[in-house]
Design an enzyme around this catalytic site. Structure first.
Site, PDB file in Angstrom:
ATOM      1  CG  ASP A 180      24.584 -72.484 -38.931  1.00  0.00           C
ATOM      2  OD1 ASP A 180      24.413 -73.402 -39.199  1.00  0.00           O
ATOM      3  OD2 ASP A 180      23.418 -72.042 -38.513  1.00  0.00           O
ATOM      4  CG  HIS A 181      26.940 -78.362 -37.332  1.00  0.00           C
ATOM      5  ND1 HIS A 181      26.669 -77.767 -36.661  1.00  0.00           N
ATOM      6  CD2 HIS A 181      26.143 -79.168 -37.552  1.00  0.00           C
ATOM      7  CE1 HIS A 181      25.244 -78.560 -36.815  1.00  0.00           C
ATOM      8  NE2 HIS A 181      25.642 -80.026 -37.913  1.00  0.00           N
ATOM      9  CG  HIS A 243      21.730 -75.889 -37.960  1.00  0.00           C
ATOM     10  ND1 HIS A 243      22.629 -74.832 -37.808  1.00  0.00           N
ATOM     11  CD2 HIS A 243      21.436 -76.584 -36.945  1.00  0.00           C
ATOM     12  CE1 HIS A 243      23.118 -75.545 -36.639  1.00  0.00           C
ATOM     13  NE2 HIS A 243      22.568 -76.522 -35.976  1.00  0.00           N
ATOM     14  CE  LYS A 344      17.189 -83.223 -31.922  1.00  0.00           C
ATOM     15  NZ  LYS A 344      18.507 -83.654 -32.277  1.00  0.00           N
TER      16      LYS A 344
HETATM   17  C1  BG6 Z   1      23.176 -79.501 -33.232  1.00  0.00           C
HETATM   18  C2  BG6 Z   1      21.494 -79.414 -32.730  1.00  0.00           C
HETATM   19  O1  BG6 Z   1      23.242 -77.427 -34.247  1.00  0.00           O
HETATM   20  O2  BG6 Z   1      22.927 -79.659 -35.025  1.00  0.00           O
HETATM   21  C3  BG6 Z   1      21.354 -80.757 -33.053  1.00  0.00           C
HETATM   22  O3  BG6 Z   1      21.826 -79.073 -31.669  1.00  0.00           O
HETATM   23  C4  BG6 Z   1      20.974 -82.075 -33.839  1.00  0.00           C
HETATM   24  O4  BG6 Z   1      19.811 -81.048 -31.969  1.00  0.00           O
HETATM   25  C5  BG6 Z   1      21.834 -81.562 -34.859  1.00  0.00           C
HETATM   26  O5  BG6 Z   1      21.306 -83.155 -34.140  1.00  0.00           O
HETATM   27  C6  BG6 Z   1      21.960 -81.271 -36.376  1.00  0.00           C
HETATM   28  O6  BG6 Z   1      23.304 -82.233 -36.787  1.00  0.00           O
HETATM   29  P1  BG6 Z   1      23.561 -82.625 -38.462  1.00  0.00           P
HETATM   30  O7  BG6 Z   1      25.014 -81.691 -38.870  1.00  0.00           O
HETATM   31  O8  BG6 Z   1      23.487 -83.933 -37.852  1.00  0.00           O
HETATM   32  O9  BG6 Z   1      22.469 -82.854 -39.721  1.00  0.00           O
END
Ligand code: BG6
Length: 489
Positions: A180-181, A243, A344
């Site tokens: 989960d980045h 997230h 979005k």
């Molecule tokens: C991803 C989603 O996990 O996270 C994307 O699939 C989203 O739709 C992205 O744009 C958002 O990540 P960050 O790091 O740009 O907030």
């Protein structure tokens, strides 16, 4: 610390994630001297690259996306660790070829059998790939092995369970690293330090002092070219299941018994267990969903509404925005709403956590209007830092109180990218900032009833103009409780 010697087998090596995030992360780790002398990266995908043409792609990706510029003197040394093996992952026999390739590479670099399998590919292949890794003996190693996989982990609890049992036929839970980045983001990791290394916060980190918590992750982009995935997922599965809930857990968890992986994850899981689940009867009171209408993008160019986007069903009811009031039914948080919102094509690209403290029981001062509450804001993106809003006397006046802000911010350019941190941790074998199976399954248990209600048309989907912060219903959600959304800064 330098990473242990390993072979990094990257499935989806010609894809977007590899180019944008993984290659740059590996390169930064290399320049930081955290890659060991002995390592190899084997790119795997369907395209027929040679090692040379793959290295050219590698270089192009790093030139475009890495935070470091390519250093001519060490480039050859770095690139020499990369090779490529074309594989159609649906064909078991091609994994035998891959196994040979990996063994050759290990011999060439004098590597022990310490293998990292990274699946940066369409999730429908995850289970199959794991089984082929087993059948081809690729996953049978004399040293250690780890499996790193990207989201989404299923599209509901049932499919996640199937996937998990497929993976578990081959790998132990401790060997599976679910990405989960958001957990790799500097300030998300910092929540732990902020909370557990500063004695001023713990006494007030509860329902006696905190009025509400607001977590926003807003994006300015639309669906881009991901309609085939996104139109089936929506903001709920794309952002909330993972997230947003991760950020809720980091804010709400109890102090762990030790700062060790499983102790931390145990506390996070307890938050999910205390998270009140919505029913079809009460969901409309607590959840707002929206879809962006035509408008303008951040550059002022006309932008189509979601249903007119390329690849989106013109009658789609997929939500591109979601806001919700979450309740955590435990002693610490009972009565404190956790508001989340994400979407979005909103007014800013920002991720922020705002902790709003309760009002003073009695006010003595002249505020010439409203007295603002104390806020602790954790800026995750684009700023990285924290700010605290206090009230102070306006200098030289009769005691008028004005809000002042104390800020600490760090230079985002200097901090490693989320993927760099997560790759490092994953290869090192530290799974603290990866999600454990019980977290994933509990997150789906929370999300599934919402998804079911959405499918049945509850709550109705509201439209919002591009460039705004979502439909007005999202404002009402917070205003009903006597609060308001604090603007992202
Ligand atoms: C991803 C989603 O996990 O996270 C994307 O699939 C989203 O739709 C992205 O744009 C958002 O990540 P960050 O790091 O740009 O907030």
């Amino acid at each position: 610390r330098v990473l242990p010697p390993h072979t990094f087998i990257l499935f989806g090596a010609t894809g977007d994630l590899a180019r944008r995030k993984l290659f740059p992360a590996l390169y930064s780790l290399f320049l930081d001297k955290r890659m060991p002398e002995q390592f190899a990266v084997v790119g795997v995908a369907r395209k027929s690259y040679t090692a040379d043409s793959f290295r050219q792609e590698l270089r192009a990706a790093i030139e475009e996306f890495a935070r470091d510029t390519v250093k001519a003197d060490t480039w050859e040394d770095f690139a020499a660790h990369f090779s490529y093996c074309p594989v159609d992952v649906r064909k078991a026999e091609e994994f035998v070829k891959l196994n040979q390739h990996v063994e050759e590479v290990e011999q060439q670099f004098g590597l022990p059998q310490q293998r990292v399998f990274y699946l940066a590919m369409a999730p429908e292949f995850f289970g199959e790939v794991a089984l082929h890794l087993y059948d081809s003996k690729l996953s049978q190693v004399s040293g250690w092995r780890r499996l790193i996989i990207e989201k989404p982990f299923g599209r509901d609890l049932a499919s996640a369970e199937v996937l998990n049992s497929q993976l578990r036929e081959v790998f132990e839970e401790e060997e599976i690293y679910r990405i989960d980045h958001y957990l790799g983001k500097e300030m998300v990791q910092n929540i732990e330090v902020l909370r557990f290394a500063n004695s001023i916060f713990e006494p007030v980190w509860n329902n006696r002092s905190i009025a509400n918590v607001q977590i926003t992750s807003s994006e300015t982009v639309g669906v881009e070219d991901r309609a085939s995935y996104y139109d089936k997922a929506g903001a709920l599965r794309d952002m909330v299941q993972n997230h947003m809930l991760q950020m809720v857990m980091m804010v709400a968890m109890e102090p762990p018994s030790r700062l060790k992986t499983e102790a931390i994850r145990d506390e996070k899981v307890k938050v999910l267990r205390s998270l009140r689940r919505f029913t079809s009867e009460d969901i409309s009171e607590h959840v707002v969903r929206g879809q962006y209408a035509a408008g303008f993008d951040m550059k002022g160019n006309a932008a189509p509404g979601y249903r007119d986007e390329h690849g989106v069903d013109p009658a789609s009811n997929t939500e591109t925005f979601i806001a919700a009031r979450l309740s955590i039914d435990n002693f610490r948080w009972a009565g404190v709403p956790f508001y989340i919102r994400t979407g979005k094509r909103m007014g800013a690209k920002a991720t922020e956590i705002v902790i709003q403290f309760k009002d003073m029981p009695r006010m003595y001062f002249n505020t010439h209007g409203e007295l603002l509450p104390n806020l602790l804001v954790i800026h995750v993106f684009p700023e990285e830092g924290i700010s605290i809003q206090l009230n102070a006397k306006r200098p030289g006046t009769d005691g008028t109180v004005v809000p002042v802000s104390m800020e600490f911010s760090q230079e985002p350019d200097n901090s490693p990218e989320a993927y760099e941190r997560l790759l490092y941790d994953g290869i090192m074998g530290d799974s603290t900032f990866f999600t454990r199976w019980d977290e994933v399954s509990l997150a789906w248990k929370f999300v599934d009833p919402i998804a079911n209600a959405f499918r049945a048309g509850t709550p109705p989907i509201s439209s919002y103009a591009s460039g705004t912060f979502g439909p007005k219903e999202a404002d009402k959600l917070v205003e009903e409780d006597g609060f308001r959304w604090w603007p992202v800064t």
